[in-house]
Design an enzyme around this catalytic site. Structure first.
Site, PDB file in Angstrom:
ATOM      1  N   ASP A   8     -24.701  32.404  -0.684  1.00  0.00           N
ATOM      2  CA  ASP A   8     -24.747  31.556  -1.868  1.00  0.00           C
ATOM      3  C   ASP A   8     -23.369  31.595  -2.509  1.00  0.00           C
ATOM      4  OD1 ASP A   8     -25.879  30.001  -4.002  1.00  0.00           O
ATOM      5  OD2 ASP A   8     -25.842  31.803  -5.230  1.00  0.00           O
ATOM      6  N   SER A   9     -23.171  30.726  -3.479  1.00  0.00           N
ATOM      7  CA  SER A   9     -21.898  30.716  -4.203  1.00  0.00           C
ATOM      8  C   SER A   9     -21.765  31.914  -5.137  1.00  0.00           C
ATOM      9  CB  SER A   9     -21.781  29.414  -4.994  1.00  0.00           C
ATOM     10  OG  SER A   9     -22.928  29.246  -5.801  1.00  0.00           O
ATOM     11  N   CYS A  71     -27.781  28.463  -1.161  1.00  0.00           N
ATOM     12  CA  CYS A  71     -27.187  27.594  -2.172  1.00  0.00           C
ATOM     13  C   CYS A  71     -27.616  26.140  -1.925  1.00  0.00           C
ATOM     14  CB  CYS A  71     -25.671  27.708  -2.078  1.00  0.00           C
ATOM     15  SG  CYS A  71     -24.786  26.650  -3.207  1.00  0.00           S
ATOM     16  N   GLU A 150     -26.925  32.866 -15.991  1.00  0.00           N
ATOM     17  CA  GLU A 150     -26.007  33.991 -15.745  1.00  0.00           C
ATOM     18  C   GLU A 150     -25.869  34.847 -17.000  1.00  0.00           C
ATOM     19  OE1 GLU A 150     -22.874  33.909 -13.218  1.00  0.00           O
ATOM     20  OE2 GLU A 150     -24.088  32.825 -11.771  1.00  0.00           O
ATOM     21  N   CYS A 184     -31.809  24.231  -7.470  1.00  0.00           N
ATOM     22  CA  CYS A 184     -30.625  25.061  -7.718  1.00  0.00           C
ATOM     23  C   CYS A 184     -31.103  26.503  -7.798  1.00  0.00           C
ATOM     24  CB  CYS A 184     -29.959  24.642  -9.023  1.00  0.00           C
ATOM     25  SG  CYS A 184     -28.589  25.718  -9.507  1.00  0.00           S
ATOM     26  N   HIS A 186     -30.332  28.922  -9.563  1.00  0.00           N
ATOM     27  CA  HIS A 186     -30.467  29.558 -10.875  1.00  0.00           C
ATOM     28  C   HIS A 186     -31.714  29.116 -11.637  1.00  0.00           C
ATOM     29  CE1 HIS A 186     -26.367  30.553  -9.980  1.00  0.00           C
ATOM     30  NE2 HIS A 186     -26.190  31.168 -11.123  1.00  0.00           N
TER      31      HIS A 186
END
Ligand code: DGL
Length: 259
Positions: A8-9, A71, A150, A184, A186
């Protein structure tokens, strides 16, 4: 048991890794988070593809049997290049997520939320129309969800979180979608706030969908708990604390690597 690579990023893909570990506890996993280059979601398809090829090359050296592109942005734009470059199976999250949403929707009005790059790529829209040609897809980029998650601002009762969710999702509500794909890594952390802004709408988490696909490919043989290795291209300050929040498990060590 098999060993899989997951990339993932950044930390977001740990939600995908967690879903896979829950489903296949005996599996060994190697995780790479390209934190130094995050976000992928605001970058061009060419650059995301270039970064994804580097991440995949690093994991391929770890003797993996299968690669999961956790991702959504990389899954949306880089899968063909990754599959050309590697002989092992390469699975992305878009197809499994789209399949789960196509199955879940009764009305055929489906919402997709993701990064700018994911939404602009049209990957989910194309996958959904390929599965159910009559569906009406409403897609919306929700870039602020990434820093909110985050930062740990995910409480659905938090005023800021509620306002951001309501603002982004008003168009989906107006389109009367009955199902929304969390496109996504997140967004599963914000599912409470997303559900609050879209009452009665089914939320599809592509993490659970890809875990089911990995289980189908590898079989879910019982065994001793697998081992999990973590690599990141940057490990700043309180980063591991954030990573543990995404994984929902302690991370004993994470190695910094240059790829
Ligand atoms: N991992 C990305 C995704 O799922 C979100 C974070 C980023 O933009 O890099 O699309």
């Amino acid at each position: 048991m098999a060993r899989i690579g997951i990339f993932d990023s950044g930390v977001g893909g740990l939600t995908v890794q967690r879903a896979i570990i829950d489903r296949l506890p005996a599996l060994d996993t190697v995780y790479l988070g390209d934190k130094a280059r995050l976000p992928y979601g605001t970058k061009s398809p060419e650059v995301v593809t270039q970064y994804s090829l580097r991440a995949a090359a690093f994991l391929a050296e770890q003797d993996i049997d299968l690669l999961v592109v956790a991702c959504n942005t990389a899954s949306s734009v880089a899968l063909p290049a990754l599959r050309r470059a590697h002989a092992i199976p390469v699975l992305g999250v878009v197809e499994p997520g789209a399949r789960a949403a196509a199955r879940a929707s009764r009305s055929g009005r489906i919402g997709v939320i993701g990064t700018q790059a994911t939404v602009e790529s049209g990957s989910y829209q194309a996958a959904l129309r390929g599965l159910r040609p009559e569906v009406e897809v409403t897609a919306r980029a929700c870039p602020l969800f990434v820093p909110l998650a985050e930062e740990g601002w995910t409480d659905p009762e938090d005023e800021v979180v509620r306002l951001v969710a309501r603002r982004y999702l008003a168009g989906l509500q107006a389109a009367s979608v009955d199902t929304v794909v969390l496109g996504c890594t997140h967004y599963p952390l914000l599912s409470g706030a997303i559900a609050g802004a879209l009452p009665g709408v089914a939320l599809v988490d592509s993490a659970a969908a890809i875990a089911a696909e990995v289980a189908e490919r590898l079989g879910s043989a019982p065994g001793a708990p697998g081992t999990h290795r973590f690599y990141f291209t940057d490990v700043p300050g309180r980063f591991l604390h954030v990573a543990e929040r995404f994984l929902g498990l302690p991370i004993a060590t994470a190695e910094q690597v240059d790829i």
